[in-house]
Design an enzyme around this catalytic site. Structure first.
Site, PDB file in Angstrom:
ATOM      1  N   HIS A  76       0.839  -1.192   0.000  1.00 20.64           N
ATOM      2  CA  HIS A  76       0.000   0.000   0.000  1.00 20.64           C
ATOM      3  C   HIS A  76       0.880   1.250   0.000  1.00 20.64           C
ATOM      4  O   HIS A  76       1.901   1.279   0.681  1.00 20.64           O
ATOM      5  CB  HIS A  76      -0.879   0.031   1.255  1.00 20.64           C
ATOM      6  CG  HIS A  76      -1.886  -1.068   1.312  1.00 20.64           C
ATOM      7  ND1 HIS A  76      -1.580  -2.315   1.795  1.00 20.64           N
ATOM      8  CD2 HIS A  76      -3.179  -1.107   0.932  1.00 20.64           C
ATOM      9  CE1 HIS A  76      -2.654  -3.077   1.720  1.00 20.64           C
ATOM     10  NE2 HIS A  76      -3.634  -2.376   1.196  1.00 20.64           N
ATOM     11  N   MET A 112       7.811  -3.390   5.331  1.00 21.61           N
ATOM     12  CA  MET A 112       8.371  -3.385   3.980  1.00 21.61           C
ATOM     13  C   MET A 112       9.142  -2.102   3.704  1.00 21.61           C
ATOM     14  O   MET A 112      10.179  -2.115   3.046  1.00 21.61           O
ATOM     15  CB  MET A 112       7.273  -3.592   2.929  1.00 21.61           C
ATOM     16  CG  MET A 112       6.637  -4.978   2.975  1.00 21.61           C
ATOM     17  SD  MET A 112       7.840  -6.336   2.903  1.00 21.61           S
ATOM     18  CE  MET A 112       8.614  -6.026   1.336  1.00 21.61           C
ATOM     19  N   ASP A 127      26.898   0.449  -5.055  1.00 22.66           N
ATOM     20  CA  ASP A 127      27.037   1.175  -6.318  1.00 22.66           C
ATOM     21  C   ASP A 127      28.166   2.198  -6.257  1.00 22.66           C
ATOM     22  O   ASP A 127      28.958   2.313  -7.191  1.00 22.66           O
ATOM     23  CB  ASP A 127      25.727   1.868  -6.680  1.00 22.66           C
ATOM     24  CG  ASP A 127      25.822   2.613  -7.992  1.00 22.66           C
ATOM     25  OD1 ASP A 127      26.260   2.004  -8.992  1.00 22.66           O
ATOM     26  OD2 ASP A 127      25.474   3.807  -8.025  1.00 22.66           O
TER      27      ASP A 127
END
Length: 156
Positions: A76, A112, A127
């Site tokens: 959500h 999450m 990265d």
């Protein structure tokens, strides 16, 4: 208890949270990036040629939490009230511990978002440093604790 994102026909679906009470919710997560000691030293001393690696990774982690529902199909969209990303240096093990805290007042949890914050911060560290250390390892990303909602307090 069944999987909440699978309907009776076995199809993936978004959980309906419209009947849930709005409560204060928070989640904490962590993860690790193991690297060569020289790489860790570059970052800690601020001598990496790409600049302040931790600041960039912190902002990336916060952005990741805010974009979680764009990345994870059945999450959500949430109005987060706080996202915090921190880094702890473990020189003995040549690694960085990344931790996150996400908070809101809402109808569904923020686990999450906390996991995404840690994951995106770890990916950003990778990265920014891969040119000097392509052997880095991202590991042990997990929820440490959650509060709020029907299930209350849970700690790993």
């Amino acid at each position: 208890m069944g999987l909440s994102h699978i309907n009776q026909a076995g199809e993936a679906n978004m959980v309906d949270v419209s009947e849930k009470a709005v409560t204060a919710r928070e989640a904490k997560a962590e993860g690790f990036v193991k690297m060569q000691p020289e790489t860790l030293k570059l970052i800690v001393e601020g001598k990496h040629h790409k600049g302040d690696v931790f600041s960039v990774a912190r902002i990336a982690g916060i952005q990741g939490a805010k974009k979680c529902s764009d990345l994870i199909p059945l999450c959500h969209p949430l109005m987060l009230s706080k996202v915090q990303v921190d880094f702890d240096i473990d020189e003995a093990n040549s690694q960085v511990r990344i931790s996150s805290l996400c908070k809101l007042a809402g109808q569904t949890g923020v686990e999450m978002e906390a996991l995404t914050a840690v994951s995106v911060a770890a990916l950003t560290l990778f990265d920014m440093c891969k040119a000097v250390d392509p052997s880095m390892v991202l590991s042990d990303i997990r929820v440490l604790e959650k509060r709020g909602g029907k299930s209350g307090h849970w700690q790993n």
